[in-house]
Structure formats: C-alpha cells, structure tokens
Design a protein around this motif. Sequence first.
Motif, PDB file in Angstrom:
ATOM      1  N   UNK A  26       0.890  -1.166  -0.043  1.00 39.80           N
ATOM      2  CA  UNK A  26       0.096  -0.039  -0.081  1.00 39.80           C
ATOM      3  C   UNK A  26       1.013   1.132  -0.040  1.00 39.80           C
ATOM      4  N   UNK A  27       0.618   2.235  -0.831  1.00 39.71           N
ATOM      5  CA  UNK A  27       1.321   3.388  -0.890  1.00 39.71           C
ATOM      6  C   UNK A  27       0.197   4.518  -0.698  1.00 39.71           C
ATOM      7  N   UNK A  28      -0.161   5.132   0.437  1.00 41.25           N
ATOM      8  CA  UNK A  28      -1.128   6.349   0.773  1.00 41.25           C
ATOM      9  C   UNK A  28      -0.338   7.421   0.168  1.00 41.25           C
ATOM     10  N   UNK A  29      -1.138   8.218  -0.432  1.00 46.82           N
ATOM     11  CA  UNK A  29      -0.814   9.529  -0.911  1.00 46.82           C
ATOM     12  C   UNK A  29      -2.039  10.567  -0.882  1.00 46.82           C
ATOM     13  N   UNK A  30      -1.709  11.931  -0.983  1.00 49.11           N
ATOM     14  CA  UNK A  30      -2.626  12.594  -1.255  1.00 49.11           C
ATOM     15  C   UNK A  30      -2.919  13.277  -2.648  1.00 49.11           C
ATOM     16  N   UNK A  51      -0.321  -3.869  -6.018  1.00 50.55           N
ATOM     17  CA  UNK A  51       0.270  -2.712  -5.257  1.00 50.55           C
ATOM     18  C   UNK A  51      -1.163  -1.822  -5.082  1.00 50.55           C
ATOM     19  N   UNK A  52      -1.477  -1.433  -4.193  1.00 46.17           N
ATOM     20  CA  UNK A  52      -2.631  -0.404  -4.174  1.00 46.17           C
ATOM     21  C   UNK A  52      -2.266   1.134  -3.501  1.00 46.17           C
ATOM     22  N   UNK A  53      -2.349   1.983  -4.385  1.00 48.49           N
ATOM     23  CA  UNK A  53      -2.189   3.296  -4.343  1.00 48.49           C
ATOM     24  C   UNK A  53      -3.336   4.429  -4.032  1.00 48.49           C
ATOM     25  N   UNK A  54      -3.467   4.999  -2.922  1.00 49.26           N
ATOM     26  CA  UNK A  54      -4.437   5.659  -2.565  1.00 49.26           C
ATOM     27  C   UNK A  54      -4.223   7.063  -2.898  1.00 49.26           C
ATOM     28  N   UNK A  55      -5.153   7.826  -3.647  1.00 48.48           N
ATOM     29  CA  UNK A  55      -5.082   9.350  -3.864  1.00 48.48           C
ATOM     30  C   UNK A  55      -6.518   9.668  -3.108  1.00 48.48           C
ATOM     31  N   UNK A 130      -6.326   8.627  11.639  1.00 48.97           N
ATOM     32  CA  UNK A 130      -7.714   7.991  11.435  1.00 48.97           C
ATOM     33  C   UNK A 130      -7.642   7.686   9.912  1.00 48.97           C
ATOM     34  N   UNK A 131      -7.097   8.412   9.033  1.00 47.48           N
ATOM     35  CA  UNK A 131      -7.316   8.092   7.415  1.00 47.48           C
ATOM     36  C   UNK A 131      -6.327   6.850   7.222  1.00 47.48           C
ATOM     37  N   UNK A 132      -5.305   6.785   8.011  1.00 47.85           N
ATOM     38  CA  UNK A 132      -4.129   5.629   7.767  1.00 47.85           C
ATOM     39  C   UNK A 132      -4.821   4.258   8.080  1.00 47.85           C
ATOM     40  N   UNK A 133      -5.601   4.462   9.298  1.00 48.33           N
ATOM     41  CA  UNK A 133      -6.253   3.169   9.920  1.00 48.33           C
ATOM     42  C   UNK A 133      -7.321   2.435   9.181  1.00 48.33           C
ATOM     43  N   UNK A 134      -8.071   3.732   8.578  1.00 45.36           N
ATOM     44  CA  UNK A 134      -8.949   3.122   7.639  1.00 45.36           C
ATOM     45  C   UNK A 134      -8.474   2.677   6.220  1.00 45.36           C
TER      46      UNK A 134
END
Length: 286
Positions: A26-30, A51-55, A130-134
Amino acid sequence: MEILQSAAALQAQTEIWRQNKLRVGLVPTMGALHEGHLQLVRAAARENDVVVVSVFVNPTQFNNAEDFRLYPRVPDADAALLGPAGCTALFMPSVEQMYPQPTVLRFDFGPLEQVMEGEHRPGHFHGVATVVSKLFHLSRPHRAYFGQKDLQQVTIIRQLVADLSFDLEIVAYPTIREEDGLAMSSRNRRLSAEARAVAPRLYQALMLGAGLAQEQAQTPEAVQQAVAEFLAAEPAITLEYFTLADAQTLQPLAGFWPRGRTVALCLAAHLGGVRLIDNVLVTLPG
C-alpha cells in the motif's frame, strides 16, 4: 491498472488477493504525485505481488481550511503516472466514502505529537492516524510505504501500528530531492518562480545544521540559532520552526549531544504563501 472509488470495492478486491495468497503493498498519498511518490510505488511493486495506491486529500488532517482548498488535485495526471510505475489498483474515494459518518474516536500520541508538526498543526496527527487506519483496514496490506520527508508522520504511524497490532510492515524510503536540493513535495507546485528560486535555501540550512551537529563544537541551541540566522538573511522565507531532535523519540536536544545517536534536523517554513517541511538525519560519533 484498475481504478476503485468505493471502500466496498477495495475491500472486495483485497479479499480476493488475500485468498489467492498474494502479498499486498500500500502506498497512501494525497495525490499531485512526483518522483518521491513514484519511488515508493516502484519499491512496493518490487517487494509485493500487487500494489494499491490511494489518492485522497484527507480533510481531517488539515487545520487550515485554505491549505485544504488550495492543495493540488490532478487526478488524471496521477492516474497516468501510476500504471507504468507498477500500481495494480488506484483507490480514489470521495470524502463520503472515507467518512460516511463523523468520527468520534480521538488519537493521542503523547510526546510524539507535542513537538514540531503536532505543536504547530493541532489535530493534524489525529487526522493522519484516522485515515491511515481506515486505509489499513480497507486494503489489508502486508507492507505500507512512506517517505522520510514526513519523518514525524512515519514515526507516529509506526507507533499506531505497534499500539493497535496491525499485521503489516512499515517501510520508509529516503527523501527524493530536486537537483538543487529542494525536497520534492506536492506543495512545490504552488510556488511562484520567485519563491522556487530561493526554496533551496531550506536544504542549505539543514546541511549547515548537519555539519555543525557532526562537529559538535557548539551546543544544539547554538546550532539552532545559526540555522535561524542563515534563513533570516532571506526575507522571502519565514521560519516556523527548526528543531534538533532525537530521531527515535522526536524530543528536542537540550544542552548536549547524545553521542552515537541519530539526530533529526527538522524545519517548517513559509515561502510565498506556501508552507514547506524538510529534514535530514545525522548519526553522531560514538
């Protein structure tokens, strides 16, 4: 590359991957992606099966409504970059998908968030946690990837993972910089040409502090003053903070150098209406 917009769709896809014993990165991003983000995506692709990338520009981590409004949003450009970098699924949820109801739970990371970003941006790390936990619950990754530029954030997320027993590994990669030393950041897009020309002074200030820290000829307080004076010579830069801290505890150094320890030199500054952060690490002689 598949584009997912609902939390349910991501959960369903994750369940299929897990049933097939695929390792998930997982790669969390804005969003407003740059080479620093793409480094993380490529690393995740090398080290995992999918690989999941969140925007997602997360509103709960902004304590400044104008900063949230002005944060760069370029979803089409982001999507075009991610496929070639190795992204399997791009998760681009709405605020309603991530926050179907107001959150009541409050995160408190104690001394870790009472300094630097936590001190100057009250509630910021509650929103991050909060958002990372989700995202962790929705994507169920084996590994999650973050950049060292957000050093305090990485430290707090490691604490989050330890405290809540998330079954995953946090992987941090070094800051990627422009040729003139400026740390790559989505907010750099907002810099005017004039502001961009002086922005490398921030990295120069950190390197000045790093050299003085390695010499240990002056106290941490004297090094802090030297860096502040260096930046004060550039009228376009307004220093918000410069801190020398233990890299593990994030607590500021006071009066002496902890021999053999790694020290984090961290700063935040305003330049042309844009707030930038950066840091470097220095391991002191034993």
